[in-house]
Write an enzyme that holds these catalytic residues in place. Structure first.
Site, PDB file in Angstrom:
ATOM      1  N   HIS A  42       0.817  -1.216   0.000  1.00 24.70           N
ATOM      2  CA  HIS A  42       0.000   0.000   0.000  1.00 24.70           C
ATOM      3  C   HIS A  42       0.854   1.271   0.000  1.00 24.70           C
ATOM      4  O   HIS A  42       0.369   2.344   0.336  1.00 24.70           O
ATOM      5  CB  HIS A  42      -0.954   0.002   1.197  1.00 24.70           C
TER       6      HIS A  42
ATOM      7  N   ALA B 130       0.180  -9.068  19.226  1.00 21.03           N
ATOM      8  CA  ALA B 130       1.266  -9.427  18.308  1.00 21.03           C
ATOM      9  C   ALA B 130       2.608  -9.414  19.031  1.00 21.03           C
ATOM     10  O   ALA B 130       3.465 -10.276  18.776  1.00 21.03           O
ATOM     11  CB  ALA B 130       1.297  -8.464  17.123  1.00 21.03           C
TER      12      ALA B 130
ATOM     13  N   GLY C  27      -1.980  -9.377  12.556  1.00 19.25           N
ATOM     14  CA  GLY C  27      -2.563  -8.067  12.820  1.00 19.25           C
ATOM     15  C   GLY C  27      -3.372  -7.484  11.679  1.00 19.25           C
ATOM     16  O   GLY C  27      -3.362  -6.276  11.460  1.00 19.25           O
ATOM     17  N   THR C  28      -4.067  -8.338  10.936  1.00 23.41           N
ATOM     18  CA  THR C  28      -4.916  -7.810   9.868  1.00 23.41           C
ATOM     19  C   THR C  28      -6.361  -8.217  10.093  1.00 23.41           C
ATOM     20  O   THR C  28      -6.642  -9.313  10.552  1.00 23.41           O
ATOM     21  CB  THR C  28      -4.472  -8.268   8.463  1.00 23.41           C
TER      22      THR C  28
ATOM     23  N   CYS D  29       9.676  18.079  -7.682  1.00 19.39           N
ATOM     24  CA  CYS D  29      10.113  16.685  -7.811  1.00 19.39           C
ATOM     25  C   CYS D  29      11.632  16.662  -7.971  1.00 19.39           C
ATOM     26  O   CYS D  29      12.175  17.394  -8.801  1.00 19.39           O
ATOM     27  CB  CYS D  29       9.436  16.056  -9.022  1.00 19.39           C
TER      28      CYS D  29
ATOM     29  N   ASN E 123      -3.610 -12.756  15.530  1.00 18.00           N
ATOM     30  CA  ASN E 123      -4.359 -11.496  15.550  1.00 18.00           C
ATOM     31  C   ASN E 123      -5.002 -11.307  16.917  1.00 18.00           C
ATOM     32  O   ASN E 123      -5.234 -12.267  17.659  1.00 18.00           O
ATOM     33  CB  ASN E 123      -5.430 -11.518  14.454  1.00 18.00           C
ATOM     34  N   LEU E 124      -5.293 -10.041  17.225  1.00 17.35           N
ATOM     35  CA  LEU E 124      -5.908  -9.726  18.512  1.00 17.35           C
ATOM     36  C   LEU E 124      -7.241 -10.463  18.690  1.00 17.35           C
ATOM     37  O   LEU E 124      -7.567 -10.944  19.762  1.00 17.35           O
ATOM     38  CB  LEU E 124      -6.121  -8.207  18.602  1.00 17.35           C
TER      39      LEU E 124
HETATM   40 ZN   LIG Z   1       8.854  14.280 -11.499  1.00 15.64          ZN
END
Ligand SMILES: [Zn+2]
Length: 230
Positions: A105, A215, A171-172, A132, A197-198
């Site tokens: 992500h 975790a 953890g998802t 940039c 996971n929790l």
């Molecule tokens: Zn650029």
């Protein structure tokens, strides 16, 4: 033994990083659709920039926890046979020492240029519209994957899932696809699957084994078990 680990907001939450979906459905007081969609950025770029600038600045106030450190320790032993795929945009895995991490992500510490498409490491604010570093055009946006956009590295991730002996989800919530479908993909190709996971995730019944708790406790214990068995 090839291992693919998927990590999500739960592992960072234990370091104090606010989770994406709190009980009130808000992310630091914002509706997700107001800060995490391309439409939101087109409509209100400064609101979106300030939101991510604050998240980026907050990274200096959090540290990796025992779960991050345990995964780095596992990588020291397994090398290329471990791949960490994270849904998180923080840098806590890297700061714990992990090197083989795919940020599906995107990352807070990266900016992508809308003019040249180049990605640059970025530690400062973006709301003041800096140029940039690659092409000079002041059109940098956070290098994070928003709703409606395609996650990074999907080809590499699916290849790794197909050759994995063990898939571990840490953890998802199991609510966000395509990551929520990784367990089925890995199982189809013969991997054992483990959820840490929790609480039970939305896809918990798809796993061979589930362990529920923090975790910071579950992950170091699991890494110890795995390394003893080797
Ligand atoms: Zn650029």
């Amino acid at each position: 033994m090839r291992v693919v680990v998927l990590t999500g907001a739960g592992i960072s939450a234990e370091s104090g990083v606010p989770t994406f979906r709190d009980a009130d459905g808000l992310w630091e007081g914002h509706r997700v659709e107001d800060v995490a969609t391309p439409e939101a950025y087109d409509a209100q770029p400064f609101v979106v920039h300030r939101f991510y600038d604050a998240r980026r600045a907050a990274l200096s106030g959090v540290s990796p926890n025992p779960a991050h450190h345990a995964l780095a320790r596992l990588e020291e032993e397994l090398g290329d046979d471990l791949l960490v795929v994270t849904q998180n945009i923080d840098d806590l895995h890297e700061r714990a020492g992990s090197q083989r991490v795919l940020h599906m992500h995107g990352e807070l510490l990266s900016a992508v240029c809308r003019a040249c498409r180049g990605r640059s490491r970025w530690e400062q604010d973006l709301s003041d519209l800096p140029p940039c570093p690659r092409c000079g055009v002041p059109d940098l946006r956070p290098d994070v994957v928003w709703f409606g956009e395609i996650p990074y590295e999907m080809d590499r991730i699916y290849l790794a899932l197909e050759s994995a002996d063990l898939f571990v989800s840490i953890g998802t919530s199991g609510a966000v696809y395509p990551a929520a479908g990784f367990v089925q993909q890995a199982a189809t190709y013969g991997a054992r699957t483990l959820e840490l996971n929790l609480q039970a995730s939305e896809v918990t019944t798809l796993f061979d084994e589930t362990r529920h708790g923090r975790a910071g406790e579950l992950v170091p214990a699991w890494v110890d078990e795995l390394l003893v068995r080797r």
